[in-house]
Motif scaffolding. Structure first.
Motif, mmCIF file in Angstrom:
data_model
loop_
_atom_site.group_PDB
_atom_site.id
_atom_site.type_symbol
_atom_site.label_atom_id
_atom_site.label_comp_id
_atom_site.label_asym_id
_atom_site.label_seq_id
_atom_site.Cartn_x
_atom_site.Cartn_y
_atom_site.Cartn_z
ATOM 1 N N GLY A 1 -35.479 -22.925 -33.554
ATOM 2 C CA GLY A 1 -34.485 -23.735 -34.239
ATOM 3 C C GLY A 1 -34.164 -25.030 -33.508
ATOM 4 N N ALA A 2 -34.004 -24.928 -32.181
ATOM 5 C CA ALA A 2 -33.667 -26.132 -31.407
ATOM 6 C C ALA A 2 -34.783 -27.171 -31.503
ATOM 7 N N LYS B 1 -34.965 -19.431 -37.863
ATOM 8 C CA LYS B 1 -34.610 -18.003 -37.909
ATOM 9 C C LYS B 1 -35.314 -17.165 -39.003
ATOM 10 N N GLN C 1 -29.919 -21.311 -39.780
ATOM 11 C CA GLN C 1 -29.301 -19.991 -39.952
ATOM 12 C C GLN C 1 -29.078 -19.622 -41.428
HETATM 13 C C1 LIG Z 1 -29.748 -20.686 -34.126
HETATM 14 C C2 LIG Z 1 -29.550 -22.073 -34.568
HETATM 15 C C3 LIG Z 1 -30.234 -23.148 -33.965
HETATM 16 C C4 LIG Z 1 -31.096 -22.973 -32.738
HETATM 17 O O1 LIG Z 1 -32.157 -22.101 -32.932
HETATM 18 P P1 LIG Z 1 -32.967 -21.542 -31.653
HETATM 19 O O2 LIG Z 1 -34.138 -20.848 -32.285
HETATM 20 O O3 LIG Z 1 -32.049 -20.620 -30.926
HETATM 21 O O4 LIG Z 1 -33.372 -22.675 -30.830
HETATM 22 C C5 LIG Z 1 -30.054 -24.410 -34.499
HETATM 23 N N1 LIG Z 1 -29.262 -24.622 -35.560
HETATM 24 C C6 LIG Z 1 -28.584 -23.604 -36.155
HETATM 25 C C7 LIG Z 1 -27.723 -23.893 -37.335
HETATM 26 C C8 LIG Z 1 -28.688 -22.314 -35.670
HETATM 27 O O5 LIG Z 1 -27.989 -21.318 -36.233
#
Ligand SMILES: *Cc1c(COP(=O)(O)O)cnc(C)c1O
Length: 387
Positions: free
Chosen positions: A95-96, A242, A216
């Motif tokens: 996600g990051a 995710k 998410q």
């Molecule tokens: C979890 C999340 C991230 C980061 O995802 P990672 O896989 O932990 O790097 C970024 N944005 C949102 C909205 C998230 O819920």
């Protein structure tokens, strides 16, 4: 002593096996898992179709460089763009990385049309976009940025709901507004549809881009494929992660053709992003995010949220608010939620915290009614105990 660094406060509990909505310890204790790796295992644990897809692909080809064409990735990208506003996609692993790439893509777009100074990104204060250096500064949380060196410039912040401030922050150097369609870590704060629409119109009027972080809330979690579909808007750039991997690390950025034109060879890359193994799993996840599954999300959500609201009436001194859309549900308490979460866990129901005293409840998208009934029974029991 553990050889792992101490950057997590872990519970003294581990599991050796998972199946659907349940997790099992090595001694056979069964837990109802309504965390699902924080909205990651969208199809539950050990989903047979995902097991099959990974098994078949693992015997053929795991990884190769993006120097070559990867048909599984071409296919997943084509299928994702067909279903959405997007025309093209860059695959990542998390996600990051996806939110970082979204920031890069927005800036590079303005650079490519001769406006390199249009590079500032406006975000909500104390939102969550991940843990990399740029993402923590985008999130604008002192808790996350403290001790990690100089402030990364290029981000402006407004408080959730402060529309005046948002408008005042936009100037000739603004490239984009980046927000989570539903704030997850921030306490399942749902941005109303009219508000998302108004922000879209504002971005149009000011000639800036709208980035909606659906890491998410995306991929069926809200009852629609993307949460922004509830507001009937089209964003310009959308980072996801995710849910799309169903447990396999996949991230991606979706964008329109106008923007992707800026991403010419060499502008961005990732060694692992979009490898055949990941893409085979992503395709297998997408096979199951169909109308039937979304219907299940909506049906189960309605049932669950109604029942939780009844419980709020039954325990008005404990439960403050029931929040959420689809199966992204938040139970906000009046007091600190840690003890409540611990008691749920002692009763074999796994949930996880979010900001503002919220207990996050994230069942798999294929959750069954009897599993929700079990969760409700446990929540009711804990309310009685805590009273
Ligand atoms: C979890 C999340 C991230 C980061 O995802 P990672 O896989 O932990 O790097 C970024 N944005 C949102 C909205 C998230 O819920």
């Amino acid at each position: 002593m553990s050889a792992l660094a101490g950057n997590y406060k872990r519970k003294n509990l581990s599991f050796s096996k998972g199946k659907g909505s349940y997790l099992y310890t090595s001694s056979g204790k069964k837990y109802l898992d309504f965390i699902q790796g924080i909205a990651v295992n969208s199809l539950g644990h050990s989903n047979p179709a995902l097991n099959k897809a990974i098994k078949i692909q693992s015997r053929k080809l795991w990884h190769l460089s993006n120097a070559f064409k990867i048909p599984e990735g071409e296919r997943l990208a084509k299928r994702l763009t067909k279903r959405t506003f997007a025309d093209s996609i860059i695959f990542q692993n998390s996600g990051a990385e996806a939110t970082e790439t979204a920031i890069k893509v927005a800036r590079r777009y303005f650079y490519s049309i001769g406006k390199p100074n249009k590079n500032r990104i406006i975000c909500i204060k104390n939102s969550f976009h991940g843990r990399t250096i740029a993402a923590i500064h985008a999130s604008g949380s002192t808790k996350m940025t403290e001790g990690f060196g100089p402030k990364i410039p290029g981000f402006d912040h407004f408080k959730f709901g402060d529309h005046k401030k948002l408008k005042s922050l936009i100037n000739k150097n603004t490239a984009a507004v980046m927000i989570e369609t539903i704030m997850g870590e921030g306490g399942i704060k749902v941005i109303p549809n009219w508000c998302i629409k108004a922000i879209r119109n504002l971005c149009n009027r000011k000639g800036i881009l709208l980035i909606l972080d659906e890491v998410q809330c995306g991929i069926g979690r809200s009852g629609k494929f993307f949460a922004f579909e509830h507001a009937r808007v089209k964003p310009d750039i959308v980072p996801i992660a995710k849910g799309i991997g169903g447990g396999f690390p996949i991230g991606a950025v979706l964008m329109t053709k106008k923007i992707s034109k800026a991403m010419t060879p060499g502008t961005h890359g990732s060694t692992f992003g979009g490898n055949p193994l990941a893409m085979a799993v992503g395709n297998a996840v997408l096979d199951q995010i169909n109308k039937n599954l979304l219907n299940n999300v909506n049906k189960m959500s309605k049932y669950f949220i109604n029942k939780l609201n009844e419980m709020k009436i039954k325990y008005p001194e404990i439960i403050k608010e029931v929040r959420g859309v689809g199966l992204l549900i938040g139970l906000q308490l009046y007091n600190d939620q840690s003890k409540f979460i611990k008691k749920l866990m002692d009763n074999k129901l796994l949930t996880i915290r979010a900001a503002e005293n919220v207990i996050r409840i994230l069942p798999p998208l294929n959750v069954k009614k009897n599993e929700i009934d079990l969760a409700l029974k446990i929540i009711d029991k804990v309310c009685k105990e805590i009273k």
